[in-house]
Every structure is written in C-alpha cells, then in structure tokens.
Design an enzyme around this catalytic site. Sequence first.
Site, short mmCIF file in Angstrom:
data_model
loop_
_atom_site.label_atom_id
_atom_site.label_comp_id
_atom_site.label_asym_id
_atom_site.label_seq_id
_atom_site.Cartn_x
_atom_site.Cartn_y
_atom_site.Cartn_z
N ASP A 1 5.98 -3.54 11.10
CA ASP A 1 4.46 -3.18 11.18
C ASP A 1 4.18 -3.33 12.61
O ASP A 1 3.53 -2.54 13.14
CB ASP A 1 3.66 -4.28 10.54
CG ASP A 1 4.07 -5.85 10.53
OD1 ASP A 1 5.08 -5.94 11.28
OD2 ASP A 1 3.48 -6.75 10.19
N SER B 1 7.96 -5.28 6.79
CA SER B 1 7.51 -6.06 7.90
C SER B 1 8.22 -7.34 7.71
O SER B 1 7.66 -8.57 7.44
CB SER B 1 6.22 -6.16 8.03
OG SER B 1 5.76 -4.95 8.12
N ARG C 1 0.84 -1.14 -0.02
CA ARG C 1 0.14 0.09 -0.25
C ARG C 1 0.86 1.42 -0.22
O ARG C 1 1.88 1.15 0.56
CB ARG C 1 -0.92 0.08 1.39
CG ARG C 1 -1.74 -1.27 1.42
CD ARG C 1 -2.44 -1.15 2.66
NE ARG C 1 -1.83 -0.81 3.76
CZ ARG C 1 -2.25 -0.04 4.70
NH1 ARG C 1 -3.34 0.38 4.97
NH2 ARG C 1 -1.65 0.35 5.97
#
Length: 469
Positions: free
Chosen positions: A195, A141, A79
């Site tokens: 994350d 992540s 994203r």
Amino acid sequence: MSTTSELTRLREFLNELIPSEDQLVRLYQNFCAQIRKGLGSKTNKDASTKCYLTYVQDFPTGNETGKYLALDLGGSKFRVLLIHLKGDSEAEQITKIYDLTERELHSTGVELFDYIAKCLHEFVCEQKVDNEHMPLGFTFSFPCVQTGLSRATLVRWTKGFNCSDTVGEDIGLMLKAAIARRPGLRIDMVAILNDTTGTQMSCAHRNPSCHIGLIVGTGCNACYTEKVENCERLDSKYKDKPKIIINVEWGAFGEKGGVDHLFTDYDRNVDQNSINRGSQIFEKMVSGMYMGELVRLILLRAVNENLVFAQCKLRKHITDILTKKPHCIETKVLSDIANDRGDDWPLVKDVFKQVFNLNNADPDDCMKFKFICDVVVKRSGNMIGVTLSGLVNKVGESFSVIGVDGTVYRCHPNFDGYMRETLDRFVDKDYKYDMMLSEDGSGRGAALVAAVVHRDYMERKSLNAKLRQ
Ligand code: GLC
C-alpha cells in the site's frame, strides 16, 4: 478545578511518553543505521527494516489511459476496484468493499484466495467487464520478498491476520491459482504491490516530486525511491533503469533494539498481549491498531495512582472496565476527541458514556483524558516525523513530496502537525519537503502500477519488432 500540582503530577507521570530531543536524535541515528543495513547484501539479514525491493522502476507521467482492475487486501476489509485512467492525471473508479470476517482472517490461504477470487468474479460480472481480459494490480500490504513485479513470497502476517499455509508461499501464484479455479474468470494479475508503493504512485501521478509513500493507519510503513546503485541486492539485469522503489517495512523497526530507549511498560504490555510478540515493535508504538490500547493501559495506571477520576463515584467500575476489557478504547476515539475544544467537553463525555456508561463526567477528568490521548498521538507523530526525515535525507532531492494515506493521518486533526514538528528539525536544511494526501493509493496506485507495467511491456514489444525489421 484541578490544582496546578495535580496537573504537574500527571505531566510527570506521562513524561516517559514524551521523547526528549536526545531520544529523538538516537531514534534518527538508529533508524538510518537500520536502513543502511537493510540495503546491504551482507547486512540485510541482521536488519530490522528489510528494505524490500518492489521492482517498481517506472513512474507515472499522468498520461496513463485505459481500464484496470485492482484488489486491495491489507486491513479489516478488502476492496475490488475498476479504475479508468483518463490521461491528464485524471481517473474514475468504482469500488466495492467486502467484509473480512474472523473466518477469512484465520482461514487457510487457499480458502482466503478462493474467497477473494469469488468476490472478484462477482464484481466483474456486476460491472459487465467479465468478457474483457483486463490487467489487475494487487495491493497486498504485508511484508513480502519480491523476485519480480508479480512474484511475492509472504514473509509474515501483520495487523492481526493469521492465515495458515501462506507464509513462505508466493502470493501471486496463490491468487493466480484461485482465479484459474473459477471457470470463466479471465484476469491477468500483472503486479503485486504494497500500500505504501500504491500511495507513492498515486501521488506521483499528480506530482512527479513524490519520492516517498507513507501509511499511518491500522499499520504503519513507508517506501521511497532509491538509486539502483545503492541496492546491492538488486540483480544487475534491473540496473538499466536508474531507480527503484524500496518498501522499508519500518513497522518491524525496533526488533533489533532500535527503539529500546523509548519503550515503556505500556508498550511492553501491548507487545506481550499481541499475536505477534517481539515483532513489529515500531508499528506497535505508533499505529492505529495499538494506540487506543496504549491509552487504555495508561489510563488504568493513572486511575490507580489517583491521577484521573480520583473523585468519581464510578471509579471502581471504571477500573474494572479498563482492567477486564482490552481494546475498550478504540484508536478512532483519539481522533474524535482531538476536536473537542473543552467547552463543556461534549465529545469526551460521549466517549465516557459509551465506554464506562458515565454521565456528567468532571471537566477536569475530561481534560486529563484528552491530554493522555494527545501524548500518545504526539509521540507517534513525532517518531514518524523522525523516521520520515531519515528517508527525505536518504532520497537527497532538493524537494520531496511525501504521499500519505491511512485513517490515523486522515482523521486526526493534529497528526500532520506532529510529524512536521520533527521533520522540520531533522530534515537536512538543503532539502525541502511537503506532504500530500493520497487519493486512494491502494486502489489507484495498483492501477497505475499495472498501467506502467503495461506501457513498459508495449514499449519493449515495439522495440523488439523494430529490431527484427
Ligand atoms: C504493516 C504491513 C505493511 C503495510 C503497513 C500499512 O506494517 O506489514 O506491509 O504497508 O502495515 O498498511
């Protein structure tokens, strides 16, 4: 109707997946021992939980303002976000999701980062911010050794990623180089974070007592705030600030044997058939990427032992599907059917229809399937509650908020409760805890890290100017 003895047999069959109190105590002790090893400079090499230094030492106040870009790479999609921090713990954001196909997942690092830079470029043009020189926080992540906020060397891929020419490389430099290869793209990547760190920061933005970040999604991991004096591996130049976030990377817990006493043949099978055998053992027992697969393996054996679908006409067909189609049961199913109250079992029947093309399943088989799924999810929640307790006790504050994100936690109605069952038993009586759902930790958290880095930079700059006067 199932006889009580049939249910007792199923319960006994599943017993090895229901941890006893003693086994949980051992899990707690093993985990705490690994954390101690991870923090120590001499012992770190032997630790399964590497306790990576994140270099995040400043926390949000809620007053942060400004526009920031964020990138979030760590699951099946990636994203790009434009986040407007507005003070008063408020934020607005625009998010665009880009698919990651098998091609990107298994390409070379240069190809992956060129693709990311291309998406980023399209996004800033669409949002008409291509002329602004904006700071970017990059949520990446995967396990990385960081030597500063924007320097992160990839240690290994997890969660099914496998891009070549990346392990051992500096991910920050790779992203910067890909940005530089695109004429006209002007972006300043100021921080790389995990994350879990993003989740902790986004919750700390609203509640300063958030000392822990947890993800239970495709992967599973946690981070927490540690005192710098406990971080032997931290260079003294970073010790003028009192605290630092540690990325535990507890998915790797168990690689040195810490969970052997809970490891079943099903877990062994999942590990053997994965692309990273012997790695991420704890993660394979508890996270979304693997729980559906565990259920498939358990159900297959249960059918073979005549414990489920014993009277079903499609028994042979069901066995064939379970044998030949790995991953035919998705982890999402475990959350969906947890909401089925057993009144004619519409949700379980729907799964049986999708997976086995079975109509009108026997209610007893529905109940047993739900029970199997529940045992797998409960084991995960209970185990994570134990390791979380280790962190709450390590933080040692009278009250700790645990910021949580991830699809398993968000979607499964009982997951929070399963974690609390063991948290309530293992958290020291002097400490209180609570859990808080993160508002898009990977996105907003990245913007917040970028904002606090920027704030720190501005403060230092003005201090230097004053000193020069
Ligand atoms: C995997 C990654 C870790 C991440 C977690 C949750 O365990 O190695 O860095 O935090 O998944 O996404």
